[in-house]
Scaffold this motif. Structure first.
Motif, short mmCIF file in Angstrom:
data_model
loop_
_atom_site.label_atom_id
_atom_site.label_comp_id
_atom_site.label_asym_id
_atom_site.label_seq_id
_atom_site.Cartn_x
_atom_site.Cartn_y
_atom_site.Cartn_z
N VAL A 1 0.75 -1.28 0.11
CA VAL A 1 -0.08 0.09 0.07
C VAL A 1 0.91 1.25 -0.10
O VAL A 1 0.39 2.37 -0.49
CB VAL A 1 -1.11 0.15 1.14
N ILE B 1 1.70 1.70 -3.54
CA ILE B 1 0.71 2.25 -4.40
C ILE B 1 0.41 3.72 -4.22
O ILE B 1 0.14 4.50 -5.18
CB ILE B 1 -0.84 1.39 -3.82
N LEU C 1 0.24 6.63 -6.73
CA LEU C 1 -0.87 7.47 -6.75
C LEU C 1 -0.60 8.86 -6.52
O LEU C 1 -1.09 9.68 -7.42
CB LEU C 1 -1.84 7.17 -5.38
N ALA D 1 -8.45 6.57 -3.67
CA ALA D 1 -8.13 6.60 -5.16
C ALA D 1 -8.49 7.36 -6.06
O ALA D 1 -7.80 8.17 -6.83
CB ALA D 1 -7.69 5.31 -5.47
#
Length: 641
Positions: free
Chosen positions: A258, A261, A265, A608
């Motif tokens: 995460v 990610i 992002l 997100a």
């Protein structure tokens, strides 16, 4: 709440108070007008929010830095540090709204959740410590004509100790003088006191309620019941369930994933698509806050810890969360008969001699042959014989496990045992119309009669079998070395599905092996077999079963060693209660896993795509953790009967 928790609480309360003041100042007062510049006002606001942030979270920042130095990068301290520092760092992006308030709030609420978690774990540990507060502080030993208090470790086997009313029994032993009542609740969960008098065995950890008693120690303190139980409880945390190990492994891979990610992002859309840096960095930070796995990492072990603690309040000792998890899948329960479903207190109900044989003489011969045996049947024969046992008459005693005894008495060969023993030795015998254990007796190869011994079914045994069915157990089986007709009568009375009779100890292992194959071949593939025995003669079977449960184990070393679950009293109904606690605990564990992951994944998706804000992220992390912890604490709640 201990001193450390109180200091942390006071620090968080101070930080919250300062945060409220700063938030009111920032929202309601015209700082930019007073200071003449919006930029100056923004940096003043930055500095003001930084004060409660550092007061509340300085230890989180320090732990994150320390762990990074030790190579442990990806933990909740790192996630919280990066997310909150990032929120403050958004001040560097002129086109973004200020997020210092959210950054400080995330740290504050995270610390509130951590404090709550610490309190919950402490409460569970204290609950276990209170109910297992059985370790004696001292032993009273008479020296130079007066009683002195010594460390229990200093008392040797054979020493006599004095236990006054209100004191805890410090060592296992035998009462040599005095009568009293013992409170065994800390060991068995049983509220009814137990009466003891001269000659009775007594175990450490009980509280002497009424009279003064003198006890001769039979074990050193390090091998006493109380020491073994305390060691068992302390080591329970080391044996983790598969679910618990899965969560640990999950967090190990989940957290770096995460973080990666979140970085992608925050960086990829601005670099590749030319999007706003402040918007995507904010999304990445929210993603980090939501992703913190603390709800799972603490609530799952806490659930198991609570289940083990709740069980121990009832005198059910589980050696680890792995055994609690296995017990929750029990589909087949196999019982030993004697001492488990029946009292094991055999009584002679009839003496049937052959013609021309005196009944008292027959009983005398049998009692002398059984003089050196500790088997319950031997004890009942000796109890029924009113005369003295003359050791001089007895020679060459050979006890044959599962068969009986061969002895030489007055130069005559005496056999006392079941029909298998008679058959092996070529002695003809006949059956009896009475239901019970038949003890045949022969003298120099001639059959001289038999003794009928009956065992009494425990009062709650039938209720226990019914409760097991209610708890979801699909099959109950009884194993016994007793005759088929006796086993059939007990099985019918209790409602047990199947029985196997006239089994030797090794036969019981073989039968359990067959039942294990049947249980594991079930369609679900998760079914487990639990064996319940008295723990003294059943150690091989207890070890072989998926889960071994020892009943009535107060003072039984073999039971505590061999079994995975130890029931300190002899009530069969506690078997169903143990399975019920295990299934309740696993239900709570999976509720927490599904709830925590479900909420987190939902908010991660919202973060997100830019829908979730920092306040929703705080709920997805701290709120979910608090709810999961509260749910985990339900495992502690058990009701005593």
């Amino acid at each position: 709440m201990n001193k450390k928790q109180k200091r942390t609480r006071n620090r968080i309360v101070l930080a919250i108070a300062l945060f409220v003041v700063v938030y009111v100042v920032a929202e309601l007062l015209p700082l930019s007008t007073w200071l003449g510049s919006e930029t100056t006002a923004l940096w003043v606001e930055f500095a003001l929010f930084l004060v409660p942030y550092l007061i509340a979270g300085y230890d989180v920042l320090l732990r994150a830095a320390k762990n990074i130095g030790h190579g442990q990068v990806f933990d909740e301290n790192f996630l919280m540090s990066v997310a909150t520092i990032g929120a403050f760092a958004l001040v560097l992006f002129p086109d973004s709204d200020p997020h210092m308030a959210e950054g400080a709030a995330v740290m504050l609420f995270y610390q509130v959740g951590e404090l709550f978690q610490s309190y919950a774990v402490g409460k569970s540990r204290k609950s276990i410590a209170d109910m297992m507060d059985i370790a004696p502080d001292f032993a009273n030993v008479e020296r130079d004509g007066r009683l002195v208090q010594v460390d229990p470790y200093e008392v040797a086997v054979g020493d006599e100790i004095v236990v006054k009313a209100g004191e805890r029994v410090p060592l296992d032993g035998v009462v040599t003088s005095g009568t009293s009542q013992l409170d065994t609740a800390a060991l068995t969960g049983e509220s009814v006191p137990r009466e003891v008098r001269e000659g009775d065995e007594i175990i450490s950890g009980c509280i002497n309620m009424t009279g003064l008693i003198t006890v001769r120690a039979t074990k050193p303190f390090g091998e006493s019941t109380v020491s073994r139980i305390l060691e068992l409880v302390e080591n329970a945390a080391e044996k983790k369930a598969k679910t618990e190990n899965f969560i640990t492994r999950f967090a190990r891979y989940y957290t770096p994933a995460v973080v990666g990610i979140a970085v992608l992002l925050a960086v990829v859309p601005p670099l590749v698509l030319g999007q706003s840096w402040s918007d995507w960095v904010q999304r990445g930070l929210i993603f980090l806050v939501v992703s913190c796995p603390c709800a799972l990492v603490i609530s799952v072990p806490l659930s198991f810890f609570g289940g083990i603690g709740g069980a121990s309040r009832l005198g059910i000792l589980v050696k680890g969360s792995n055994y609690l998890e296995t017990l929750s899948h029990a589909e087949t329960v196999v019982f030993d008969k004697t001492g488990t479903l029946t009292d094991g207190s055999f009584n002679v109900v009839a003496v049937h001699p052959s013609s021309d044989i005196d009944p008292d003489w027959l009983l005398s011969i049998a009692a002398h042959a059984e003089a050196y045996s500790n088997h319950p049947i031997a004890l009942s024969v000796r109890a029924a014989y009113s005369g003295p046992i003359d050791q001089q008459r007895i020679d060459d005693v050979q006890e044959q496990s599962g068969h009986g005894v061969r002895a030489r008495i007055d130069e005559h060969v005496v056999l006392v045992g079941n029909d298998k023993l008679m058959s092996e030795c070529g002695v003809g015998c006949h059956d009896c119309e009475l239901t019970g254990t038949i003890l045949h007796v022969s003298l120099d190869g001639e059959y001289i009669g038999h003794i009928v011994i009956a065992d009494v079914v425990k009062p709650d045994a039938a209720e226990a079998v019914a409760e097991l069915r209610t708890a979801g157990v699909k099959k109950t089986v009884m194993l016994t070395g007793d005759r088929a007709d006796v086993a059939a009568a007990v099985a019918k009375e209790l409602g047990i599905d199947e029985f196997r009779a006239q089994l030797l100890p090794q036969d019981k292992v073989a039968e359990v092996e067959k039942l294990l194959e049947e249980t594991h071949a079930h369609a679900t593939g998760k079914g487990k077999l639990a064996f319940v025995g008295d723990g003294i003669n059943d150690a091989p079977v207890l070890t072989r079963a998926d889960i071994g449960i020892a009943m009535g184990a107060m003072g039984s070393d073999a039971a505590i060693e061999a079994a995975d679950v130890v029931l300190m009293d002899d009530k069969p109904s506690n078997i169903a209660r143990a399975i019920g606690i295990a299934r309740k605990t696993m239900g709570i564990v999976w509720q927490n896993i599904v709830f925590a992951l479900g909420v987190k994944f939902l908010v991660l998706i919202l973060a997100a795509v830019g829908i979730a804000n920092m306040w929703l992220a705080v709920f997805a992390d701290v709120g979910v953790a608090v709810i999961a912890i509260l749910n985990a604490m339900r495992a502690m709640n058990v009701r005593k009967r």
